[in-house]
Design a protein around this motif. Structure first.
Motif, mmCIF file in Angstrom:
data_model
loop_
_atom_site.group_PDB
_atom_site.id
_atom_site.type_symbol
_atom_site.label_atom_id
_atom_site.label_comp_id
_atom_site.label_asym_id
_atom_site.label_seq_id
_atom_site.Cartn_x
_atom_site.Cartn_y
_atom_site.Cartn_z
ATOM 1 N N ARG A 85 0.858 -1.183 0.000
ATOM 2 C CA ARG A 85 0.000 0.000 0.000
ATOM 3 C C ARG A 85 0.899 1.239 0.000
ATOM 4 O O ARG A 85 1.553 1.552 1.005
ATOM 5 N N ILE A 86 0.911 1.948 -1.125
ATOM 6 C CA ILE A 86 1.844 3.071 -1.312
ATOM 7 C C ILE A 86 1.063 4.335 -1.686
ATOM 8 O O ILE A 86 0.226 4.319 -2.591
ATOM 9 N N GLY A 87 1.362 5.421 -1.001
ATOM 10 C CA GLY A 87 0.749 6.710 -1.315
ATOM 11 C C GLY A 87 1.507 7.400 -2.433
ATOM 12 O O GLY A 87 2.730 7.322 -2.519
ATOM 13 N N VAL A 88 0.775 8.108 -3.299
ATOM 14 C CA VAL A 88 1.389 8.847 -4.402
ATOM 15 C C VAL A 88 0.459 9.988 -4.798
ATOM 16 O O VAL A 88 -0.774 9.858 -4.738
ATOM 17 N N VAL A 89 1.046 11.103 -5.168
ATOM 18 C CA VAL A 89 0.253 12.248 -5.622
ATOM 19 C C VAL A 89 -0.148 12.022 -7.079
ATOM 20 O O VAL A 89 0.690 11.658 -7.909
ATOM 21 N N THR A 90 -1.409 12.216 -7.385
ATOM 22 C CA THR A 90 -1.907 11.985 -8.747
ATOM 23 C C THR A 90 -1.195 12.885 -9.747
ATOM 24 O O THR A 90 -0.772 13.997 -9.420
ATOM 25 N N GLU A 91 -1.068 12.394 -10.971
ATOM 26 C CA GLU A 91 -0.475 13.122 -12.090
ATOM 27 C C GLU A 91 1.007 13.429 -11.889
ATOM 28 O O GLU A 91 1.568 14.297 -12.575
ATOM 29 N N THR A 92 1.660 12.735 -10.950
ATOM 30 C CA THR A 92 3.101 12.877 -10.808
ATOM 31 C C THR A 92 3.779 11.666 -11.446
ATOM 32 O O THR A 92 3.157 10.609 -11.617
ATOM 33 N N PRO A 93 5.044 11.787 -11.843
ATOM 34 C CA PRO A 93 5.712 10.721 -12.611
ATOM 35 C C PRO A 93 5.717 9.329 -11.982
ATOM 36 O O PRO A 93 5.658 8.340 -12.716
ATOM 37 N N PRO A 94 5.775 9.181 -10.646
ATOM 38 C CA PRO A 94 5.829 7.814 -10.097
ATOM 39 C C PRO A 94 4.533 7.022 -10.250
ATOM 40 O O PRO A 94 4.548 5.794 -10.072
#
Length: 281
Positions: free
Chosen positions: A142-151
């Motif tokens: 379960r990993i958090g990531v900001v939308t529309e960012t490269p990762p």
């Protein structure tokens, strides 16, 4: 003669209106030669970069610039969302953005101020030791990531279970990166992939503090490291020359400020700079 003038009146009015419309496009204002203050365009609620209380590293760099120029420091505050440049630099109410990604099309870029990279933020006791987004160890995590960012796309391909946070927000109302960090602390996610300066700053201030792993070995094809410049208006060569000279002369001091905020810094080869290392970037 009066009749001839009346017949020409619509043409004269059209010519005047056309001149008013085209004037800004064909007549650039001259570059300022004297600076009574350093006028900085900034977001007043955007830590670790800037805040109205002067707590961000861009505030610290701006103070260094004003000291070097020998003038007072003045801010023009505006949320750094769509229209930020139009409402600040383009209106000529301020003269420089301290942080702008190299190649950002709406400004003229200075030389590089620093280079950083996305990083994985995990609890201190986590068994995740990945430095690339293609690592199979991320599958099912379960990993958090900001939308529309490269990762985002590489993480999805690797099989991580994503918790997303919005990218474009009014920073006076929301703080998605802080939300991502809080979710890691609370155990709602097992980690978060965030832009390096944000990762380093918020991880150090979490309770308990979190570990930051710069993704320096990534082979996913995503662009994870970026050169950060200062942004200014086009057509101001003397101002750009001064800023470039300032960056070159005060690079070690700038890097020392960034290190205080936990910013992962890269050299020109994309390798991590150790804290306190000189600037060959």
């Amino acid at each position: 003669m009066p009749n001839r003038m009346l017949r020409c009146l619509p043409l004269l009015l059209a010519a005047l209106l056309l001149g008013w419309v085209l004037a800004p496009a064909v007549a650039d204002l001259p570059e300022r030669q004297e600076r009574e203050a350093l006028r900085v365009c900034a977001d007043g609620n955007n830590l670790p970069f800037s805040s109205e209380a002067g707590e961000g590293f861009e505030n610290r760099i701006a103070e260094l610039m004003a000291e070097d120029l020998g003038v007072p420091l003045v801010y023009v505050w505006s949320p750094q969302v769509m229209g930020f440049v139009r409402n600040t630099l383009e209106l000529r109410v301020c003269d420089v953005m301290i942080g702008a990604v190299a190649g950002y099309e709406f400004v003229q870029n200075s030389n590089e101020v620093y280079r950083s990279v996305y990083a994985l933020v995990v609890p201190e006791a986590s068994d995740l030791e990945v430095t690339r987004l293609t690592d199979p160890a991320l599958q099912g995590r379960r990993i958090g990531v900001v939308t529309e960012t490269p990762p985002l796309v590489p993480l999805r391909r690797t099989g991580a279970i994503l918790q997303s946070y919005p990218l474009m927000v009014d920073t006076r109302v929301r703080a998605p990166v802080r939300d991502a960090i809080e979710d890691v602390v609370a155990g709602r996610t097992e980690g978060a992939v965030l832009w390096g300066p944000l990762a380093g700053y918020y991880a150090a201030r979490a309770e308990p503090p979190l570990r930051v792993i710069p993704l320096v070995d990534d082979d996913s094809g995503a662009r994870l490291d970026y050169r950060i410049t200062m942004g200014l208006r086009r057509g101001e060569p003397h101002w750009k020359d001064w800023i470039n000279d300032f960056i070159d002369r005060r690079r070690d001091e700038i890097h020392a400020i960034l290190a205080e905020y936990g910013v992962p810094l890269l050299d020109r080869r994309g390798q991590l700079l150790s804290p306190g290392a000189g600037g060959d970037s």
